[in-house]
Design a protein around this motif. Structure first.
Motif, PDB file in Angstrom:
ATOM      1  N   VAL A  19      10.359 -13.215   2.065  1.00 12.01           N
ATOM      2  CA  VAL A  19      11.503 -14.511   1.579  1.00 12.01           C
ATOM      3  C   VAL A  19      11.608 -15.328   3.060  1.00 12.01           C
ATOM      4  N   ALA A  20      12.079 -14.453   4.071  1.00  8.65           N
ATOM      5  CA  ALA A  20      12.371 -15.096   5.364  1.00  8.65           C
ATOM      6  C   ALA A  20      11.316 -16.000   6.070  1.00  8.65           C
ATOM      7  N   THR A  21      10.107 -15.251   6.009  1.00  7.23           N
ATOM      8  CA  THR A  21       8.685 -16.015   6.684  1.00  7.23           C
ATOM      9  C   THR A  21       8.481 -17.558   5.870  1.00  7.23           C
ATOM     10  N   SER A  22       8.733 -17.166   4.562  1.00  5.32           N
ATOM     11  CA  SER A  22       8.178 -18.339   3.306  1.00  5.32           C
ATOM     12  C   SER A  22       9.199 -19.514   3.901  1.00  5.32           C
ATOM     13  N   PHE A  23      10.189 -19.281   4.176  1.00  2.00           N
ATOM     14  CA  PHE A  23      11.203 -20.265   4.533  1.00  2.00           C
ATOM     15  C   PHE A  23      11.131 -20.708   5.928  1.00  2.00           C
ATOM     16  N   LEU A  24      10.950 -19.922   6.810  1.00  2.00           N
ATOM     17  CA  LEU A  24      10.803 -20.290   8.307  1.00  2.00           C
ATOM     18  C   LEU A  24       9.390 -20.863   8.494  1.00  2.00           C
ATOM     19  N   GLY A  25       8.355 -20.227   7.681  1.00  2.00           N
ATOM     20  CA  GLY A  25       7.094 -20.864   7.899  1.00  2.00           C
ATOM     21  C   GLY A  25       6.754 -22.125   7.055  1.00  2.00           C
ATOM     22  N   ASP A  26       7.513 -22.570   6.018  1.00  2.00           N
ATOM     23  CA  ASP A  26       7.062 -23.795   5.641  1.00  2.00           C
ATOM     24  C   ASP A  26       6.982 -25.010   6.559  1.00  2.00           C
ATOM     25  N   PRO A  27       5.769 -25.660   6.350  1.00  2.00           N
ATOM     26  CA  PRO A  27       5.683 -26.761   7.648  1.00  2.00           C
ATOM     27  C   PRO A  27       6.764 -27.835   7.557  1.00  2.00           C
ATOM     28  N   ASN A  28       7.510 -28.171   6.476  1.00  2.00           N
ATOM     29  CA  ASN A  28       8.689 -28.949   6.398  1.00  2.00           C
ATOM     30  C   ASN A  28       9.788 -28.333   7.376  1.00  2.00           C
TER      31      ASN A  28
END
Length: 460
Positions: A272-281
């Motif tokens: 969950v955390a990396t999906s948010f932090l790692g999103d290019p936006n």
């Protein structure tokens, strides 16, 4: 019937885009949108009244993917340039490689960064360094563009866990570790041949001028290169807008890899955390804030109105890049709706080529016809998967051949073509001479390399 064949929309699109962009020299955005509508009008599956809305839908879908990242990249590029951060990074590279071998620093950076980060994002981040190197040395700009393109594209198309190669490996039942090792191994010599070899060949014959791009003029860049190093931001601070988004995006990629390996749960907090932090936006927004802070600290002296004006100028520049890039992808998307890719793939499959060459040819023709390298390699892998059991060597070679096929000859229907052109500040013809030619050299040389390897080391 011939009139219902997808070849008609393809030929109409090809003639339209050449006539509008090359002969009439219309602005790229206008010409690409008109050409996309022309494709829609000759696509039997679309009613005449549906065409404008479908073009707008394709355009909007691309904007969802690229809108925020490109605008943030425009801020990053301008801030890196105007604050002197890009020049500080360049001086750090040159202290290691020397000016005579400065192209190796850019090649190595793009080669490594494009494994966890998409090609477009790598080019957004590193193109300012190439422009700053040109401003400092006065030479090698065509070479710098060539190495940035070759390094980033090679790993993007061949090395998991980049999504395209990762999906290919799964489709062809290729061991993931083997795919990473072989992909990295064949990507390196082909990127050296195309980026360094062809890039130097081109650079001896033609040197591109430095033009205004991403809100930074050649005069501004030249002025920055003449500053003493004591007046530039520190190397760590200068590097953060590049290093931080790469680390954030890579975290999401690594987490996905760990989920696939069963090491961490798919619904866990790490994902969950990396999906948010790692999103290019998000990642590029953080990078833009870091770059903008350095610009404000170094150049604005507390003048917030001037700072706001500079950021607004960057956003305006990014808006133009978004429009052209999205229009190019829309042109390719309308070709996909017309069924051009599936029609070509079916025809090539019936020719009876050897499996290695057939996989390469299917991906290559779909890439030229439709524009998307990712679509080309995924389509090629899906078509070749049922036949992989008859391949006389390890299917990793078939995977590599398909990946190299998906690199070939990008042109107006490829969004990456417009990213390179607009972000680097080069003309369409210069983009053909660098990006398109580099991709083609890599594609053909890669096919030869893979063919030789599967003969010498079949790994059956």
């Amino acid at each position: 019937m011939v009139l219902e064949s997808p070849i008609i929309p393809f030929l109409v699109g090809l003639v339209s885009v050449v006539a509008l962009l090359v002969w009439l020299k219309l602005p790229a955005f206008v010409g690409l949108v008109i050409a996309a509508m022309a494709i829609g009008l000759t696509t039997p599956e679309l009613g005449t009244g549906e065409v404008p809305a479908q073009v707008a839908e394709e355009f909007g879908g691309v904007m969802v993917d690229i809108g925020i990242p490109i605008l943030m990249a425009a801020i990053i590029g301008k801030a890196l340039m105007d604050s002197g951060a890009a020049d500080r990074i360049v001086r750090g590279f040159l202290s290691i490689t020397g000016e005579d071998r400065s192209e190796y620093a850019l090649l190595g950076s793009s080669y490594v960064l494009s494994v966890p980060v998409f090609f477009d994002n790598v080019f957004y981040l590193l193109a300012p360094l190439g422009r700053s190197m040109k401003a400092r040395t006065g030479v090698k700009f065509s070479l710098y563009i060539s190495v940035l393109a070759s390094g980033a594209l090679a790993t993007h198309m061949l090395v998991p866990p980049t999504p395209g190669p990762l999906a290919m490996a799964a489709e062809l039942d290729v061991d993931l570790g083997l795919a990473i090792v072989v992909g990295a191994a064949v990507a390196l010599p082909t990127s050296l041949l195309a980026g360094i070899g062809y890039g130097r060949f081109l650079n001896k014959r033609e040197e591109f001028p430095l033009r205004e791009a991403m809100g930074s003029s050649p005069e501004d860049l030249k002025e920055k290169t003449e500053r003493p190093i004591s007046e530039l931001p520190g190397l760590l601070e200068s590097s953060l807008p590049i290093a931080v988004p790469v680390a954030l995006i890579a975290s999401s990629t690594i987490a996905g890899f760990l989920v696939d390996a069963g090491t961490i749960p798919e619904e866990g907090g790490i994902v969950v955390a990396t999906s948010f932090l790692g999103d290019p936006n998000f990642a590029l927004t953080v990078a833009a804030l870091l770059a903008a802070f350095t610009l404000y600290r170094m150049e604005m002296s507390g003048n917030r109105d001037l700072f706001n004006d500079e950021i607004t100028d960057a956003i305006k520049s990014g808006g133009n890049i978004i429009a052209i890039t999205a229009a190019g992808a829309t042109f390719g998307g309308m070709l996909a709706i017309a069924g051009v890719g599936d029609w070509i793939a079916g025809g090539l499959q019936e020719l009876g080529l050897g499996l290695l060459f057939a996989g390469w040819a299917i991906a290559a023709v779909i890439r030229v016809a439709q524009g998307s390298g990712t679509v080309a390699i995924l389509t090629g892998a899906a078509i070749m998967a049922p036949l992989a059991g008859d391949f006389g060597a390890n299917p990793v070679y078939l995977m590599m051949a398909i990946g190299f096929g998906g690199m070939i000859a990008p042109w107006y229907n490829d969004s990456g073509f417009w990213v390179v052109s607009e972000v680097a500040g080069i003309t369409q013809m210069e983009t053909f001479k660098t990006y398109s030619a580099v991709c083609t050299v890599m594609s053909i040389s890669g096919l030869v390399l893979v063919w030789v390897l599967q003969l010498l080391v079949p790994m059956t």
